[in-house]
Scaffold this active site. Sequence first.
Site, short mmCIF file in Angstrom:
data_model
loop_
_atom_site.label_atom_id
_atom_site.label_comp_id
_atom_site.label_asym_id
_atom_site.label_seq_id
_atom_site.Cartn_x
_atom_site.Cartn_y
_atom_site.Cartn_z
N ASP A 223 0.91 -1.14 0.00
CA ASP A 223 0.00 0.00 0.00
C ASP A 223 0.94 1.19 0.00
OD1 ASP A 223 -1.67 2.09 0.54
OD2 ASP A 223 -2.87 1.00 2.01
N HIS A 224 1.21 1.74 -1.19
CA HIS A 224 2.31 2.71 -1.28
C HIS A 224 2.07 3.92 -0.39
CE1 HIS A 224 -0.41 4.27 -4.38
NE2 HIS A 224 0.04 5.43 -3.99
N HIS B 48 -5.99 2.84 1.80
CA HIS B 48 -5.23 3.96 2.38
C HIS B 48 -5.88 4.55 3.62
CE1 HIS B 48 -3.33 3.42 -1.35
NE2 HIS B 48 -3.99 4.29 -2.05
N1 LIG Z 1 0.91 2.29 -13.01
C1 LIG Z 1 0.84 2.76 -11.79
O1 LIG Z 1 1.30 3.87 -11.54
C2 LIG Z 1 0.23 1.95 -10.67
C3 LIG Z 1 0.05 2.53 -9.41
C4 LIG Z 1 -0.43 1.75 -8.35
C5 LIG Z 1 -0.74 0.42 -8.58
N2 LIG Z 1 -0.60 -0.13 -9.80
C6 LIG Z 1 -0.89 -1.55 -9.96
O2 LIG Z 1 0.24 -2.21 -10.49
C7 LIG Z 1 -0.12 -3.25 -11.36
C8 LIG Z 1 0.54 -3.06 -12.71
O3 LIG Z 1 0.18 -1.80 -13.24
P1 LIG Z 1 0.67 -1.28 -14.66
O4 LIG Z 1 0.17 0.09 -14.75
O5 LIG Z 1 2.12 -1.52 -14.82
O6 LIG Z 1 -0.13 -2.20 -15.68
P2 LIG Z 1 0.09 -2.38 -17.24
O7 LIG Z 1 0.88 -1.26 -17.80
O8 LIG Z 1 -1.21 -2.70 -17.82
O9 LIG Z 1 1.02 -3.67 -17.33
C9 LIG Z 1 0.56 -4.97 -17.15
C10 LIG Z 1 1.69 -5.93 -17.38
O10 LIG Z 1 1.24 -7.26 -17.23
C11 LIG Z 1 1.62 -8.03 -18.36
N3 LIG Z 1 0.63 -9.06 -18.59
C12 LIG Z 1 -0.71 -8.95 -18.49
N4 LIG Z 1 -1.28 -10.15 -18.73
C13 LIG Z 1 -0.29 -11.02 -19.00
C14 LIG Z 1 -0.24 -12.41 -19.29
N5 LIG Z 1 -1.34 -13.15 -19.37
N6 LIG Z 1 0.96 -12.97 -19.48
C15 LIG Z 1 2.10 -12.22 -19.39
N7 LIG Z 1 2.11 -10.92 -19.11
C16 LIG Z 1 0.93 -10.32 -18.91
C17 LIG Z 1 1.71 -7.05 -19.48
O11 LIG Z 1 2.55 -7.58 -20.47
P3 LIG Z 1 2.37 -7.25 -22.06
O12 LIG Z 1 1.91 -5.84 -22.10
O13 LIG Z 1 3.73 -7.47 -22.59
O14 LIG Z 1 1.35 -8.17 -22.55
C18 LIG Z 1 2.29 -5.84 -18.77
O15 LIG Z 1 3.69 -6.02 -18.64
C19 LIG Z 1 -1.64 -3.22 -11.41
O16 LIG Z 1 -2.10 -4.16 -10.49
C20 LIG Z 1 -1.99 -1.82 -10.96
O17 LIG Z 1 -3.23 -1.79 -10.32
C21 LIG Z 1 -0.11 0.62 -10.84
#
Ligand SMILES: NC(=O)c1ccc[n+]([C@@H]2O[C@H](COP(=O)([O-])OP(=O)(O)OC[C@H]3O[C@@H](n4cnc5c(N)ncnc54)[C@H](OP(=O)(O)O)[C@@H]3O)[C@@H](O)[C@H]2O)c1
Lengths: 390, 514
Positions: free
Chosen positions: B201-202, B264
């Site tokens: 929980d950042h 949070h």
């Molecule tokens: N972004 C933020 O700032 C942020 C902040 C707080 C929390 N989060 C949490 O962090 C997590 C990740 O967020 P994100 O923004 O990085 O998401 P994202 O950009 O949508 O990335 C998702 C990743 O998962 C991979 N993926 C999805 N399904 C897959 C599968 N079946 N097999 C292999 N790889 C798969 C995708 O790979 P490919 O694209 O190569 O398919 C991609 O690398 C989420 O749970 C989100 O709620 C994110």
Amino acid sequence: MPPDNSLEKVMTGGSFRVDIASIEDQLRELWKDAATGATAEDESVKPVTRTTVLNLVVFVDSEAAAQEVSALLGDLVEQDPCRAIVITADPKQQGDKMEAWISAHCHRPLPTSKAVCCEQISLRASGNAIRELAASTVPFLLSDLPVFLWWRGPGVFESEIVGKLHGVCDRLIIDSKQFAEPALEFPKLQSFIQATQDRLAVSDMAWHRLRQWRELMAQFFDSPVLFAHLSHIENVVVEFNPRATPGGTVPPQAFLLAGWLASRLGWQLQDSRSTGEGTQFRLKRKHSRTNISILLRPAKAPAELAGHLVSFELSSEKGWSTTFRIARGESPHCAQTEISFGQSPPFRRTVPLPIHTEVELLARQLDIFGHDSIYEEAIAMAARLVDSMK
Amino acid sequence: MTSVSQSEMLVNPLREGLEVVRSADPCVVVIFGASGDLTKRKLIPALFSLVEQHLIPSAFAVLGVARRPMSHEEFRATQREFIDAERLETEVWKSFESSLFYIPFDFSDASGYQKLTEELQKIDQERGTLNNRLYYLSTPPTAYSEIIKQLGAAHLVAAPGEKYWTRIIIEKPFGHDLESAHALNAGVNAVFNENQVYRIDHYLGKETVQNILVFRFANGIFEPLWNRRYVDHVQITVAETLGVEHRGSYYDGAGAARDMVQNHILQVLSLVAMEPPISLEADTIRDEKSKVLRAIRRIPPQDAFKYSVRAQYGRGFITGETAAAYREEEDVNPQSKTETYAAFKFYIDNWRWAGVPFYVRSGKRLAKRVSEVAIQFKTVPHLLFEQTAADQLEPNVLVLKIQPDEGITLRFGAKLPGQSIHIRWVNMDFRYGASFGVKTPEAYERLIHDCLIGDATLFSRRDTVEQAWNLLMPFLIAWQQSKERELPQYEAGSQGPSEAEALLSAEGRKWRRI
Ligand SMILES: NC(=O)c1ccc[n+]([C@@H]2O[C@H](COP(=O)([O-])OP(=O)(O)OC[C@H]3O[C@@H](n4cnc5c(N)ncnc54)[C@H](OP(=O)(O)O)[C@@H]3O)[C@@H](O)[C@H]2O)c1
């Protein structure tokens, strides 16, 4: 009353001369002016906030040094808002005089926030008035806040001012890198630490410079697999960029680093000698006959590293030969760490090893309260090392 | 205990006196979802910053896993985006970059985990990473269970008693409701011991949230007042000016209660309300937080609307610009009933807090960006001084500001200078930024480092996650069931819905101005 334009002058980095007896009144007037609008509802109307978390007394021995310190305090207060009292004992000035100035250092933590200001009182004494500097400083210390005395000049251990101020100070800040004669000054420092043990703690900028070397060396042995090697170390080499001082070419930091290592590992000093390579100390582990060698030797390094350490290496020949080495790289702000086992290719990586500015080092000293027993043990060992060279 | 590193038991004499009492063990950080946004935006920059601070050992590597095919080199190139140009130029980055690796496979493909095993063994041999693993799930939440199951099946998780460790960091959201959180936890705990699990929980990695602990337990003067005898009520606010930005599709399935309150805000509430822990160990603090959540009164769904308000933003005007209504945002259902504002009244039924309401609210597109905890004290029992229009009897308020300008403010009454007694309410202000100009570390840096050294204090434990869901479920159910009712609206850029005022005004209280 301060002159009409004093507020503006002070807020933009200038100082103005004041009568010593009225310093506090003048400062109060100044801040009252600065806070005009302080009772307004809207916070943003208030032009400044005055903040102080500590008292910093700085000793210098020339007007030029006082100017340098003032510039440096401007940067310092962004991290450590303080009431700074800069005391100058200027033997070059004629007569028995003491003069005072007040000035301020202001900055905005965020572009939209109010300016945060800290005040500086400068006292300059000459002739017999120098003896009154300590007594004149004490009334300006804010109660309830810690007092740091930064000695930025020679002769700290003999100084009457330190003798008079150490009762009201919590910490004395020195920089043992500036010791011109480590063979004399480390033993003096050690005696001073012992003599003032229950009143004052010493902190040393040089110790902070070594922190990164200590951290990187310690890190090798955080790994449970490599930890065991620590008890087999037989050879230590500290390389430095030589300096030219009456006390020799070995910079004080090399002794301090060797002192740290030997004290941490409980090594006992046997003797020392000068070899063609450098200065070598022979030590022993408790309950063991194996000799350990610590060699301090000069090495070539870029000019900006004058008086700095260049590399630090621990090795053993037992079983596999192993080496743990940290060496400044081509770029002076990086170091390469290296582990090698026998004939296998060494494992290397590059990490930052920045050369800290004086203000960074000072800011770190202000975060430390109380005694640092590891430092004090390192000093005691360094004093023994230099003593054995006599 | 698999989660305790061996180096914790060995005392490295060279570490004595150093600020960092322990650096991370040699290990490989395996990031699932490494081609995603979070990895390059937060995780790799945080790891690199830890390297720069000498907090990462030389025996270290990052192995990224995601679906799209990429070589190690291509993966490295994608990770430079959020590192300043100046730092990219250094030998330090080059050295760090050479420890980044990547393998592509679909998370549901068992043979991929075989490849993963082989790659990990190779890295262990070449880099001396000693079989220690930190798995980081930075994937869509739907993938969590599958990855965990596959890691178990491929024997990629250290069993208790092994000389090496395995830990797993799971990103939020942790479940969508109590049932899904429970199912996910069951899946996680079928493969990992609870002490190997780090639910991130950042918000808890933020310096100021940790300051709450220090403020409460390092100062002798506030704790005696921190109870029902002196506190009238507590308000916790997390207000944002932003809308849903590019996260419309995620947000529309979640809403303010799930996105902010379940995690949070309830974490902050429990830090504010908890009893002093007996030590600073992870589980003693988490035990106390858990007790608070357990003591919060459960509200039956039929009473949910008496204790909560939810609303959605309509069009408005914010920071000098017109703002679209929520239903007009990208990737949001134009008929959406998802709340962008949620407010609750909670009671903590224990000796310390009985009868003291805790009002919490969180919303998007509000007038200002503010996160704060306000402790409102009871007013004096009898005002000695003559009351005129100018002399309202006001309570003392202690505000712990978390964002944007972290600090502590205490409001008290002072006499206006003059012949007669007129009281003016003034603020005594402390700003962290003004007193300590030091840059505070990024939340991710702190949290990843804590996990690497095995300190779970700032991570959410299974019981608290489920307790928080349990607490919110009656509200979520009631809101869901009242679908026929039109959701209250508030203007973007405003203080929130007028309905929220009613939550407090019935008891003669009012929200602090945002
Ligand atoms: N972004 C933020 O700032 C942020 C902040 C707080 C929390 N989060 C949490 O962090 C997590 C990740 O967020 P994100 O923004 O990085 O998401 P994202 O950009 O949508 O990335 C998702 C990743 O998962 C991979 N993926 C999805 N399904 C897959 C599968 N079946 N097999 C292999 N790889 C798969 C995708 O790979 P490919 O694209 O190569 O398919 C991609 O690398 C989420 O749970 C989100 O709620 C994110």
